[in-house]
Write a protein that holds these residues in place. Sequence first.
Motif, PDB file in Angstrom:
ATOM      1  N   UNK A 184       0.831  -1.200   0.000  1.00 20.30           N
ATOM      2  CA  UNK A 184       0.000   0.000   0.000  1.00 20.30           C
ATOM      3  C   UNK A 184       0.868   1.253   0.000  1.00 20.30           C
ATOM      4  N   UNK A 185       0.264   2.373  -0.409  1.00 19.86           N
ATOM      5  CA  UNK A 185       0.884   3.675  -0.199  1.00 19.86           C
ATOM      6  C   UNK A 185      -0.025   4.553   0.652  1.00 19.86           C
ATOM      7  N   UNK A 186      -1.085   3.941   1.228  1.00 20.93           N
ATOM      8  CA  UNK A 186      -2.048   4.682   2.030  1.00 20.93           C
ATOM      9  C   UNK A 186      -1.662   4.567   3.508  1.00 20.93           C
ATOM     10  N   UNK A 187      -1.011   5.596   4.014  1.00 20.53           N
ATOM     11  CA  UNK A 187      -0.418   5.544   5.343  1.00 20.53           C
ATOM     12  C   UNK A 187      -1.478   5.359   6.429  1.00 20.53           C
ATOM     13  N   UNK A 188      -2.612   6.053   6.312  1.00 23.76           N
ATOM     14  CA  UNK A 188      -3.640   5.956   7.333  1.00 23.76           C
ATOM     15  C   UNK A 188      -4.200   4.556   7.475  1.00 23.76           C
ATOM     16  N   UNK A 189      -4.448   3.897   6.359  1.00 20.91           N
ATOM     17  CA  UNK A 189      -4.985   2.539   6.415  1.00 20.91           C
ATOM     18  C   UNK A 189      -3.972   1.561   6.973  1.00 20.91           C
ATOM     19  N   UNK A 190      -2.711   1.740   6.599  1.00 22.72           N
ATOM     20  CA  UNK A 190      -1.660   0.873   7.120  1.00 22.72           C
ATOM     21  C   UNK A 190      -1.589   0.988   8.640  1.00 22.72           C
ATOM     22  N   UNK A 191      -1.679   2.219   9.158  1.00 26.34           N
ATOM     23  CA  UNK A 191      -1.599   2.437  10.598  1.00 26.34           C
ATOM     24  C   UNK A 191      -2.733   1.735  11.340  1.00 26.34           C
ATOM     25  N   UNK A 217       9.247   7.668  18.717  1.00 26.26           N
ATOM     26  CA  UNK A 217      10.106   8.825  18.531  1.00 26.26           C
ATOM     27  C   UNK A 217       9.757   9.679  17.337  1.00 26.26           C
ATOM     28  N   UNK A 218       8.813   9.213  16.519  1.00 26.61           N
ATOM     29  CA  UNK A 218       8.418   9.978  15.338  1.00 26.61           C
ATOM     30  C   UNK A 218       7.061  10.673  15.503  1.00 26.61           C
ATOM     31  N   UNK A 219       6.304  10.269  16.513  1.00 28.84           N
ATOM     32  CA  UNK A 219       5.003  10.884  16.732  1.00 28.84           C
ATOM     33  C   UNK A 219       3.875  10.215  15.993  1.00 28.84           C
ATOM     34  N   UNK A 220       4.127   9.751  14.776  1.00 22.77           N
ATOM     35  CA  UNK A 220       3.097   9.099  13.977  1.00 22.77           C
ATOM     36  C   UNK A 220       3.770   8.292  12.872  1.00 22.77           C
ATOM     37  N   UNK A 221       3.004   7.399  12.271  1.00 18.98           N
ATOM     38  CA  UNK A 221       3.533   6.651  11.134  1.00 18.98           C
ATOM     39  C   UNK A 221       3.831   7.595   9.972  1.00 18.98           C
ATOM     40  N   UNK A 222       2.987   8.613   9.793  1.00 19.42           N
ATOM     41  CA  UNK A 222       3.223   9.546   8.691  1.00 19.42           C
ATOM     42  C   UNK A 222       4.569  10.253   8.856  1.00 19.42           C
ATOM     43  N   UNK A 223       4.844  10.714  10.077  1.00 18.99           N
ATOM     44  CA  UNK A 223       6.112  11.379  10.319  1.00 18.99           C
ATOM     45  C   UNK A 223       7.293  10.453  10.088  1.00 18.99           C
ATOM     46  N   UNK A 224       7.161   9.209  10.567  1.00 21.22           N
ATOM     47  CA  UNK A 224       8.232   8.239  10.364  1.00 21.22           C
ATOM     48  C   UNK A 224       8.430   7.940   8.885  1.00 21.22           C
ATOM     49  N   UNK A 225       7.325   7.772   8.176  1.00 21.60           N
ATOM     50  CA  UNK A 225       7.385   7.440   6.743  1.00 21.60           C
ATOM     51  C   UNK A 225       8.152   8.496   5.959  1.00 21.60           C
ATOM     52  N   UNK A 250      16.607  -9.260  13.078  1.00 24.35           N
ATOM     53  CA  UNK A 250      15.814  -8.246  13.753  1.00 24.35           C
ATOM     54  C   UNK A 250      14.445  -8.707  14.147  1.00 24.35           C
ATOM     55  N   UNK A 251      13.577  -7.767  14.493  1.00 27.22           N
ATOM     56  CA  UNK A 251      12.290  -8.080  15.085  1.00 27.22           C
ATOM     57  C   UNK A 251      11.400  -8.944  14.233  1.00 27.22           C
ATOM     58  N   UNK A 252      11.537  -8.885  12.912  1.00 31.72           N
ATOM     59  CA  UNK A 252      10.656  -9.708  12.084  1.00 31.72           C
ATOM     60  C   UNK A 252      11.073 -11.161  12.092  1.00 31.72           C
ATOM     61  N   UNK A 253      12.186 -11.471  12.704  1.00 28.43           N
ATOM     62  CA  UNK A 253      12.570 -12.878  12.816  1.00 28.43           C
ATOM     63  C   UNK A 253      11.926 -13.554  13.996  1.00 28.43           C
ATOM     64  N   UNK A 254      11.256 -12.792  14.859  1.00 26.76           N
ATOM     65  CA  UNK A 254      10.669 -13.364  16.061  1.00 26.76           C
ATOM     66  C   UNK A 254       9.178 -13.515  15.933  1.00 26.76           C
ATOM     67  N   UNK A 255       8.557 -14.078  16.967  1.00 29.83           N
ATOM     68  CA  UNK A 255       7.113 -14.267  16.953  1.00 29.83           C
ATOM     69  C   UNK A 255       6.492 -13.333  17.968  1.00 29.83           C
ATOM     70  N   UNK A 256       5.148 -13.389  18.042  1.00 33.20           N
ATOM     71  CA  UNK A 256       4.446 -12.566  18.999  1.00 33.20           C
ATOM     72  C   UNK A 256       4.128 -11.206  18.443  1.00 33.20           C
ATOM     73  N   UNK A 257       3.412 -10.390  19.236  1.00 34.34           N
ATOM     74  CA  UNK A 257       2.922  -9.115  18.746  1.00 34.34           C
ATOM     75  C   UNK A 257       3.450  -7.955  19.587  1.00 34.34           C
ATOM     76  N   UNK A 258       4.493  -8.225  20.394  1.00 38.14           N
ATOM     77  CA  UNK A 258       5.017  -7.148  21.197  1.00 38.14           C
ATOM     78  C   UNK A 258       5.557  -6.043  20.306  1.00 38.14           C
ATOM     79  N   UNK A 259       5.304  -4.823  20.681  1.00 37.25           N
ATOM     80  CA  UNK A 259       5.794  -3.693  19.914  1.00 37.25           C
ATOM     81  C   UNK A 259       4.872  -3.268  18.793  1.00 37.25           C
ATOM     82  N   UNK A 260       3.828  -4.054  18.517  1.00 37.25           N
ATOM     83  CA  UNK A 260       2.915  -3.664  17.441  1.00 37.25           C
ATOM     84  C   UNK A 260       1.903  -2.668  17.977  1.00 37.25           C
ATOM     85  N   UNK A 261       1.313  -1.931  17.051  1.00 35.22           N
ATOM     86  CA  UNK A 261       0.270  -0.984  17.428  1.00 35.22           C
ATOM     87  C   UNK A 261      -0.766  -0.951  16.344  1.00 35.22           C
ATOM     88  N   UNK A 262      -2.017  -0.898  16.727  1.00 39.13           N
ATOM     89  CA  UNK A 262      -3.071  -0.790  15.725  1.00 39.13           C
ATOM     90  C   UNK A 262      -4.030   0.293  16.174  1.00 39.13           C
TER      91      UNK A 262
END
Length: 262
Positions: A184-191, A217-225, A250-262
């Motif tokens: 996707x390129x739609x930042x709001x939907x991805x977030x 540290x970025x405030x939002x996904x848009x800012x980070x993007x 890195x983190x994508x090599x592990x399991x679980x949902x720690x650190x995720x945000x929806x």
Amino acid sequence: MLSFDGVTKRHGPRTVLTDVTFRALPGRVTAFLGPNGAGKSSALRILLGLDRASSGAALVNGLRYRDLRTPLRTVGALLDGSGAHGSRTARAHLAWVARSNGIPGRRVAEVLERVGLAAAGRTRVRRFSLGMGQRLGLAAALLGEPEVLVLDEPANGLDPAGVRWLRELLRGHADGGGTVLLSSHQIGEVAEVADDLAVIAGGRVVAHGPLGRLTAGHGSLEGAYFAWTGAADRGGAADLGGAQRPGGTGPLGGAGRSGSAR
């Protein structure tokens, strides 16, 4: 699991993808995020066996797509709309796809109902709106009850209710143990829906990892993007927000949902 390992693609003197490396894990929605022309569709076409990498590999559960015994029962994909001929009805299109892959015919009515096209099953596809065409493409992707969904811009043409429905569909698939890779390129939907991100700019992965960790540290996904893609445009290194660089453990090599945000 879906894995991209050092995928590079060249067209003559032009390099489209450079060392693309990331994972999409079961039980999680991984968003493949980037501006138009960044290389998202090229990477997905390589994953689905529609194009070849110049080097590296894109694998489904450790196998190339062409080596899967029952592809549509393993991977449901949506690329470039529904893929249906305009003169066919939605039902006829799905019945053909089902027969070609040894999928029971009963699944046609089931997926039409699931994507909200039950009343349009006998309508010719040329009469469909863009949103209806997207729903038909999703119906085809769901036919084989696959464990993996690979979707390129699936929200295109959907109205707000359709976008909400799609979000619930993807979330439910992942929560049931399935793997979702969403381009996707739609930042709001991805977030709203993603657990993990792989961000691509200029054919290179500039950030990947759990959404919450990457955006800290970025405030939002848009800012980070814009920080990541802006750094890539300038030829510099992106701020990865604590994530491992591609190719690491890195983190994508592990399991679980720690650190995720929806």
